[in-house]
Design a protein around this motif. Structure first.
Motif, PDB file in Angstrom:
ATOM      1  N   ALA A 104       0.827  -1.211   0.000  1.00  0.00           N
ATOM      2  CA  ALA A 104       0.000   0.000   0.000  1.00  0.00           C
ATOM      3  C   ALA A 104       0.860   1.260   0.000  1.00  0.00           C
ATOM      4  N   ARG A 105       2.026   1.199   0.628  1.00  0.00           N
ATOM      5  CA  ARG A 105       2.926   2.358   0.684  1.00  0.00           C
ATOM      6  C   ARG A 105       3.799   2.479  -0.560  1.00  0.00           C
ATOM      7  N   GLY A 106       3.796   1.478  -1.423  1.00  0.00           N
ATOM      8  CA  GLY A 106       4.684   1.489  -2.573  1.00  0.00           C
ATOM      9  C   GLY A 106       6.133   1.387  -2.151  1.00  0.00           C
ATOM     10  N   PHE A 107       6.368   0.628  -1.083  1.00  0.00           N
ATOM     11  CA  PHE A 107       7.699   0.474  -0.509  1.00  0.00           C
ATOM     12  C   PHE A 107       8.589  -0.287  -1.481  1.00  0.00           C
ATOM     13  N   THR A 108       9.803   0.229  -1.724  1.00  0.00           N
ATOM     14  CA  THR A 108      10.693  -0.357  -2.730  1.00  0.00           C
ATOM     15  C   THR A 108      11.935  -0.976  -2.093  1.00  0.00           C
ATOM     16  N   ALA A 109      12.727  -1.649  -2.925  1.00  0.00           N
ATOM     17  CA  ALA A 109      13.982  -2.228  -2.452  1.00  0.00           C
ATOM     18  C   ALA A 109      14.930  -1.150  -1.948  1.00  0.00           C
ATOM     19  N   ASP A 110      14.922   0.024  -2.604  1.00  0.00           N
ATOM     20  CA  ASP A 110      15.772   1.122  -2.155  1.00  0.00           C
ATOM     21  C   ASP A 110      15.335   1.618  -0.782  1.00  0.00           C
ATOM     22  N   ASP A 111      14.010   1.688  -0.556  1.00  0.00           N
ATOM     23  CA  ASP A 111      13.498   2.083   0.755  1.00  0.00           C
ATOM     24  C   ASP A 111      13.951   1.086   1.816  1.00  0.00           C
ATOM     25  N   PHE A 112      13.880  -0.193   1.463  1.00  0.00           N
ATOM     26  CA  PHE A 112      14.291  -1.245   2.393  1.00  0.00           C
ATOM     27  C   PHE A 112      15.770  -1.106   2.738  1.00  0.00           C
ATOM     28  N   ALA A 113      16.564  -0.777   1.735  1.00  0.00           N
ATOM     29  CA  ALA A 113      18.008  -0.663   1.946  1.00  0.00           C
ATOM     30  C   ALA A 113      18.360   0.462   2.897  1.00  0.00           C
ATOM     31  N   LEU A 114      17.570   1.532   2.897  1.00  0.00           N
ATOM     32  CA  LEU A 114      17.857   2.664   3.775  1.00  0.00           C
ATOM     33  C   LEU A 114      17.801   2.283   5.244  1.00  0.00           C
ATOM     34  N   SER A 115      16.983   1.292   5.575  1.00  0.00           N
ATOM     35  CA  SER A 115      16.907   0.862   6.970  1.00  0.00           C
ATOM     36  C   SER A 115      17.731  -0.396   7.230  1.00  0.00           C
ATOM     37  N   HIS A 116      18.469  -0.863   6.197  1.00  0.00           N
ATOM     38  CA  HIS A 116      19.326  -2.042   6.338  1.00  0.00           C
ATOM     39  C   HIS A 116      20.699  -1.768   5.726  1.00  0.00           C
ATOM     40  N   PRO A 117      21.376  -0.699   6.147  1.00  0.00           N
ATOM     41  CA  PRO A 117      22.644  -0.355   5.503  1.00  0.00           C
ATOM     42  C   PRO A 117      23.793  -1.277   5.872  1.00  0.00           C
ATOM     43  N   GLY A 118      23.676  -2.005   6.953  1.00  0.00           N
ATOM     44  CA  GLY A 118      24.779  -2.842   7.412  1.00  0.00           C
ATOM     45  C   GLY A 118      24.735  -4.233   6.815  1.00  0.00           C
ATOM     46  N   GLY A 119      25.907  -4.877   6.797  1.00  0.00           N
ATOM     47  CA  GLY A 119      25.983  -6.264   6.365  1.00  0.00           C
ATOM     48  C   GLY A 119      25.811  -6.439   4.874  1.00  0.00           C
ATOM     49  N   SER A 120      25.767  -7.684   4.462  1.00  0.00           N
ATOM     50  CA  SER A 120      25.711  -8.007   3.043  1.00  0.00           C
ATOM     51  C   SER A 120      24.388  -7.581   2.423  1.00  0.00           C
ATOM     52  N   LEU A 121      23.304  -7.584   3.215  1.00  0.00           N
ATOM     53  CA  LEU A 121      22.004  -7.187   2.669  1.00  0.00           C
ATOM     54  C   LEU A 121      22.052  -5.740   2.201  1.00  0.00           C
ATOM     55  N   GLY A 122      22.579  -4.861   3.055  1.00  0.00           N
ATOM     56  CA  GLY A 122      22.675  -3.459   2.683  1.00  0.00           C
ATOM     57  C   GLY A 122      23.565  -3.252   1.478  1.00  0.00           C
ATOM     58  N   LYS A 123      24.668  -3.991   1.435  1.00  0.00           N
ATOM     59  CA  LYS A 123      25.579  -3.854   0.308  1.00  0.00           C
ATOM     60  C   LYS A 123      24.921  -4.295  -0.990  1.00  0.00           C
ATOM     61  N   ARG A 124      24.181  -5.376  -0.930  1.00  0.00           N
ATOM     62  CA  ARG A 124      23.519  -5.870  -2.136  1.00  0.00           C
ATOM     63  C   ARG A 124      22.509  -4.862  -2.647  1.00  0.00           C
ATOM     64  N   LEU A 125      21.862  -4.133  -1.740  1.00  0.00           N
ATOM     65  CA  LEU A 125      20.799  -3.229  -2.145  1.00  0.00           C
ATOM     66  C   LEU A 125      21.286  -1.808  -2.440  1.00  0.00           C
ATOM     67  N   LEU A 126      22.363  -1.391  -1.804  1.00  0.00           N
ATOM     68  CA  LEU A 126      22.800  -0.009  -1.913  1.00  0.00           C
ATOM     69  C   LEU A 126      23.956   0.208  -2.875  1.00  0.00           C
ATOM     70  N   LEU A 127      24.890  -0.726  -2.952  1.00  0.00           N
ATOM     71  CA  LEU A 127      26.081  -0.516  -3.775  1.00  0.00           C
ATOM     72  C   LEU A 127      25.740  -0.438  -5.257  1.00  0.00           C
ATOM     73  N   ARG A 128      26.366   0.515  -5.914  1.00  0.00           N
ATOM     74  CA  ARG A 128      26.223   0.639  -7.355  1.00  0.00           C
ATOM     75  C   ARG A 128      27.546   0.293  -8.022  1.00  0.00           C
ATOM     76  N   VAL A 129      27.495   0.075  -9.311  1.00  0.00           N
ATOM     77  CA  VAL A 129      28.690  -0.292 -10.057  1.00  0.00           C
ATOM     78  C   VAL A 129      29.778   0.767  -9.875  1.00  0.00           C
ATOM     79  N   SER A 130      29.387   2.039  -9.822  1.00  0.00           N
ATOM     80  CA  SER A 130      30.358   3.126  -9.667  1.00  0.00           C
ATOM     81  C   SER A 130      31.123   3.035  -8.355  1.00  0.00           C
ATOM     82  N   ASP A 131      30.561   2.326  -7.365  1.00  0.00           N
ATOM     83  CA  ASP A 131      31.220   2.191  -6.061  1.00  0.00           C
ATOM     84  C   ASP A 131      32.333   1.144  -6.073  1.00  0.00           C
ATOM     85  N   ILE A 132      32.294   0.234  -7.026  1.00  0.00           N
ATOM     86  CA  ILE A 132      33.251  -0.877  -6.989  1.00  0.00           C
ATOM     87  C   ILE A 132      34.160  -0.961  -8.206  1.00  0.00           C
ATOM     88  N   MET A 133      33.852  -0.220  -9.263  1.00  0.00           N
ATOM     89  CA  MET A 133      34.607  -0.391 -10.501  1.00  0.00           C
ATOM     90  C   MET A 133      35.985   0.259 -10.416  1.00  0.00           C
TER      91      MET A 133
END
Length: 333
Positions: free
Chosen positions: A185-214
């Motif tokens: 109902a809120r239209g909650f997205t993966a990016d929204d989820f990542a904002l509250s899960h910045p730590g660990g591998s979950l946050g990295k999978r959701l937040l990191l972009r190619v520009s961060d690692i290339m």
């Protein structure tokens, strides 16, 4: 022949397996029984939480409290601000955490838990909407609630009928149903989820972009189209990515040459000391762009069965490169 001890162990093993399956059967039936509770009352509970200007406050005693804590955590991580308040502590000052803008979810299988009922007068006086999850529609808590969701079960998985098992499972599942319905109902997205899960591998999978690692700048492997194969191999070795790009004077991508390409041309007996790389490079390159999520890049690499990607901008100029090792170091894999 089995020894008596071995026979006893076999019997005990089968007993454990049978009992485990029996528990799953009972708890599966408990979940199936919840379908009738997904009704107008369920929808009204969702509406109250969606319209809430404050936070959803979850409370419950004992095992219901443990389940309540999990429900609050699930709501909070999926876009509905929520926290858990212990009803015993609430009577000794923690009720101050509840405001008139909040919504309260009270959990009690019997609907008669003393510690929960004791805080209802204050909740009512604040005018806070009360959602009750109980197994007894005629209980005091269910009757006093603005919305009651029935989580009754036919039986507990505990053979003594004492330890909350199927009932707590049913309550937890209903909490998940509420949280996910609100998420949509809120239209909650993966990016929204990542904002509250910045730590660990979950946050990295959701937040990191190619520009961060290339790899960028001088770390990008590249040669011009006139380079011979041995020059390309030296560039591959220097940059350590298992590949090199072939570019023009403006760094526009013309092709790619990898370790795998080398193995193929050796089978063809091509003279690597005389042949220009442009004769053997791959021109149909699989590429990424800087803003692509690292997780998307990983999926692309797995789908196309490649170990690295070239990163280009909108003008097809090479701006970066990375491989599977970079994804591993970043915690994306």
């Amino acid at each position: 022949m089995s020894t008596p001890n071995a026979s006893h162990r076999d019997s005990l093993t089968q007993h454990f397996i049978d009992q485990g399956k029996q528990v799953l059967t009972i708890e599966r039936a408990a979940i199936d029984g919840l379908f009738s509770a997904i009704n107008q009352d369920f929808a009204r509970a969702c509406e109250l939480m969606l319209q809430c200007k404050g936070r959803v406050v979850v409370t419950g005693m004992g095992k219901s409290g443990h389940i309540g804590g999990k429900i609050a955590a699930t709501l909070a991580s999926t876009g509905t601000p929520a926290f858990f308040v212990h009803p015993g502590e609430a009577s000794h000052g923690d009720l101050g955490m509840i405001t008139g803008k909040d919504v309260v979810i009270a959990i009690s299988n019997s609907g008669e838990t003393h510690e929960v009922l004791a805080i209802l007068p204050v909740i009512k006086r604040l005018g806070v909407p009360l959602i009750a999850l109980t197994g007894k529609p005629d209980s005091t808590l269910a009757t006093l609630a603005d919305v009651h969701i029935c989580v009754a079960v036919a039986e507990e998985a505990c053979p003594l009928g004492l330890a909350p098992t199927a009932s707590t499972t049913a309550t937890l599942v209903m909490g998940d149903a509420l949280a996910v319905a609100l998420l949509h109902a809120r239209g909650f997205t993966a990016d929204d989820f990542a904002l509250s899960h910045p730590g660990g591998s979950l946050g990295k999978r959701l937040l990191l972009r190619v520009s961060d690692i290339m790899h960028t700048g001088e770390r990008i492997p590249k040669v011009n189209a006139d380079a011979i194969i041995t020059e390309a191999l030296l560039e591959i070795s220097r940059k350590g990515l298992g590949m090199t790009t072939i570019v023009d004077a403006n760094d526009t991508l013309l092709g790619l040459f990898t370790d795998g390409d080398l193995r193929r041309i050796l089978d063809q007996r091509i003279d690597i000391h005389q042949t220009p790389i442009s004769k053997t490079m791959t021109t149909q390159c699989i590429t990424a762009h800087p803003e692509m999520l690292a997780a998307e890049a990983l999926k692309l690499m797995e789908t196309r069965k490649v170990n690295g990607l070239i990163v280009i901008d909108k003008n097809k100029r090479v701006v970066g490169a990375f491989n599977m090792h970079d994804l591993l170091r970043a915690g994306v894999v």
